[in-house]
Enzyme design. Structure first.
Site, PDB file in Angstrom:
ATOM      1  N   ASP A  42      33.978  37.086  32.262  1.00 31.69           N
ATOM      2  CA  ASP A  42      34.771  38.205  31.927  1.00 31.69           C
ATOM      3  C   ASP A  42      34.490  38.691  30.419  1.00 31.69           C
ATOM      4  O   ASP A  42      34.435  37.844  29.477  1.00 31.69           O
ATOM      5  CB  ASP A  42      36.326  37.998  32.216  1.00 31.69           C
ATOM      6  CG  ASP A  42      37.098  39.244  32.412  1.00 31.69           C
ATOM      7  OD1 ASP A  42      37.423  39.741  31.209  1.00 31.69           O
ATOM      8  OD2 ASP A  42      37.418  39.577  33.436  1.00 31.69           O
ATOM      9  N   GLY A  53      34.258  42.544  34.353  1.00 28.13           N
ATOM     10  CA  GLY A  53      35.469  42.773  33.674  1.00 28.13           C
ATOM     11  C   GLY A  53      35.837  44.253  33.009  1.00 28.13           C
ATOM     12  O   GLY A  53      34.815  45.071  33.218  1.00 28.13           O
ATOM     13  N   HIS A  78      27.202  43.955  34.924  1.00 25.57           N
ATOM     14  CA  HIS A  78      27.696  45.430  34.991  1.00 25.57           C
ATOM     15  C   HIS A  78      27.422  45.894  33.718  1.00 25.57           C
ATOM     16  O   HIS A  78      27.552  45.677  32.449  1.00 25.57           O
ATOM     17  CB  HIS A  78      29.157  45.169  34.867  1.00 25.57           C
ATOM     18  CG  HIS A  78      29.873  44.776  36.305  1.00 25.57           C
ATOM     19  ND1 HIS A  78      29.508  43.537  36.802  1.00 25.57           N
ATOM     20  CD2 HIS A  78      30.649  45.387  37.203  1.00 25.57           C
ATOM     21  CE1 HIS A  78      30.135  43.348  37.859  1.00 25.57           C
ATOM     22  NE2 HIS A  78      30.758  44.386  38.246  1.00 25.57           N
ATOM     23  N   GLU A 102      28.887  51.088  32.831  1.00 22.68           N
ATOM     24  CA  GLU A 102      29.995  51.724  33.675  1.00 22.68           C
ATOM     25  C   GLU A 102      30.762  52.866  33.016  1.00 22.68           C
ATOM     26  O   GLU A 102      31.077  54.034  33.797  1.00 22.68           O
ATOM     27  CB  GLU A 102      31.080  50.478  33.998  1.00 22.68           C
ATOM     28  CG  GLU A 102      30.556  49.595  34.883  1.00 22.68           C
ATOM     29  CD  GLU A 102      31.511  48.577  35.171  1.00 22.68           C
ATOM     30  OE1 GLU A 102      32.467  48.832  36.194  1.00 22.68           O
ATOM     31  OE2 GLU A 102      31.595  47.556  34.400  1.00 22.68           O
ATOM     32  N   ASP A 159      31.684  47.267  45.942  1.00 25.11           N
ATOM     33  CA  ASP A 159      32.679  47.053  44.810  1.00 25.11           C
ATOM     34  C   ASP A 159      33.759  48.002  44.853  1.00 25.11           C
ATOM     35  O   ASP A 159      34.266  48.525  43.893  1.00 25.11           O
ATOM     36  CB  ASP A 159      31.716  47.575  43.558  1.00 25.11           C
ATOM     37  CG  ASP A 159      32.549  46.991  42.388  1.00 25.11           C
ATOM     38  OD1 ASP A 159      33.041  46.053  42.325  1.00 25.11           O
ATOM     39  OD2 ASP A 159      32.022  47.720  41.344  1.00 25.11           O
ATOM     40  N   ASP A 160      34.911  47.679  45.709  1.00 23.39           N
ATOM     41  CA  ASP A 160      34.517  46.824  46.913  1.00 23.39           C
ATOM     42  C   ASP A 160      35.161  47.497  48.100  1.00 23.39           C
ATOM     43  O   ASP A 160      35.779  48.495  48.131  1.00 23.39           O
ATOM     44  CB  ASP A 160      35.304  45.627  46.497  1.00 23.39           C
ATOM     45  CG  ASP A 160      36.789  45.485  46.325  1.00 23.39           C
ATOM     46  OD1 ASP A 160      37.393  46.231  46.968  1.00 23.39           O
ATOM     47  OD2 ASP A 160      37.020  44.827  45.297  1.00 23.39           O
TER      48      ASP A 160
END
Length: 210
Positions: free
Chosen positions: A10, A40, A67, A70, A149-150
């Site tokens: 995270d 995270g 990730h 984003e 996702d999700d």
């Protein structure tokens, strides 16, 4: 269906906590742990803290997925270059990516995890489904794994993500099978795992052209 696990770091974790996560993955690798993820709140944390953790993961042959870009706050040139320095195998989301970084991603042929419903319904990107960056990436030489996702949050199982892609990007059944074949190449699996998927998808491909 064969399932395996990816452990997540995270962005709020300390460098020590990140190392402990990787050490746990290494310890249980023979019991189904195949990779490490960075996830995270994308507006939190200093990703440079995790250099040693991802180096350890790489040294032990664990897959790395991140990730990536984003939100604008996590899409500075410094952060994106730092994340790419971790030598990831796959990237998730890849929304706010400048042109030079896009070219580097394509040059490396990285696997991409793209989440149409998530990105549109959560307003992470401008426009509707036809404007999603799936349209940009589909012909750039990167394997694309459509993802959810999700399911629980966006009420869209993976089959619906493929339907959305087909409807908004004019994909045929054969196109969808080819997309799945590309995705299978970037799984964190053994050659036997990939071979099994290839055989299944080859069967689907034959059905799609009938």
């Amino acid at each position: 269906m064969h399932t395996k696990l990816i452990l997540s770091i995270d962005r709020r974790n300390s460098a020590l906590e990140a190392l402990q996560t990787v050490e746990l993955a290494v310890k249980y690798r023979t019991q189904g742990i195949v990779g490490i993820d960075l996830c995270g709140n994308p507006s939190k944390g200093d990703v440079s803290l995790y250099k040693d953790a991802f180096a350890l993961a790489k040294a032990h042959g664990l897959g790395i997925t991140i990730h990536f870009a984003e939100v604008p706050a996590s899409s500075t040139k410094l952060e994106l270059e730092t994340l790419l320095s971790f030598e990831p195998d796959r990237l998730g989301h890849v929304i706010h990516v400048p042109e030079d970084i896009k070219k580097e991603i394509a040059r490396r042929g990285l696997g991409l995890e793209l989440c149409l419903s998530c990105n549109i319904l959560a307003k992470m990107t401008d426009g509707g489904f036809p404007d999603h960056h799936f349209g940009y990436w589909r012909d750039r030489g990167c394997s694309i794994a459509l993802s959810t996702d999700d399911v629980g949050v966006f009420n869209s199982p993976l089959s619906n993500e493929y339907l959305i892609a087909a409807e908004h990007f004019n994909l045929t059944k054969l196109d969808l099978v080819k997309l799945s074949c590309q995705a299978s190449s970037s799984i964190f699996g053994t050659p036997d795992d990939k071979g099994r998927l290839d055989r299944i998808l080859t069967g689907f491909k034959k059905q799609a052209v009938l």
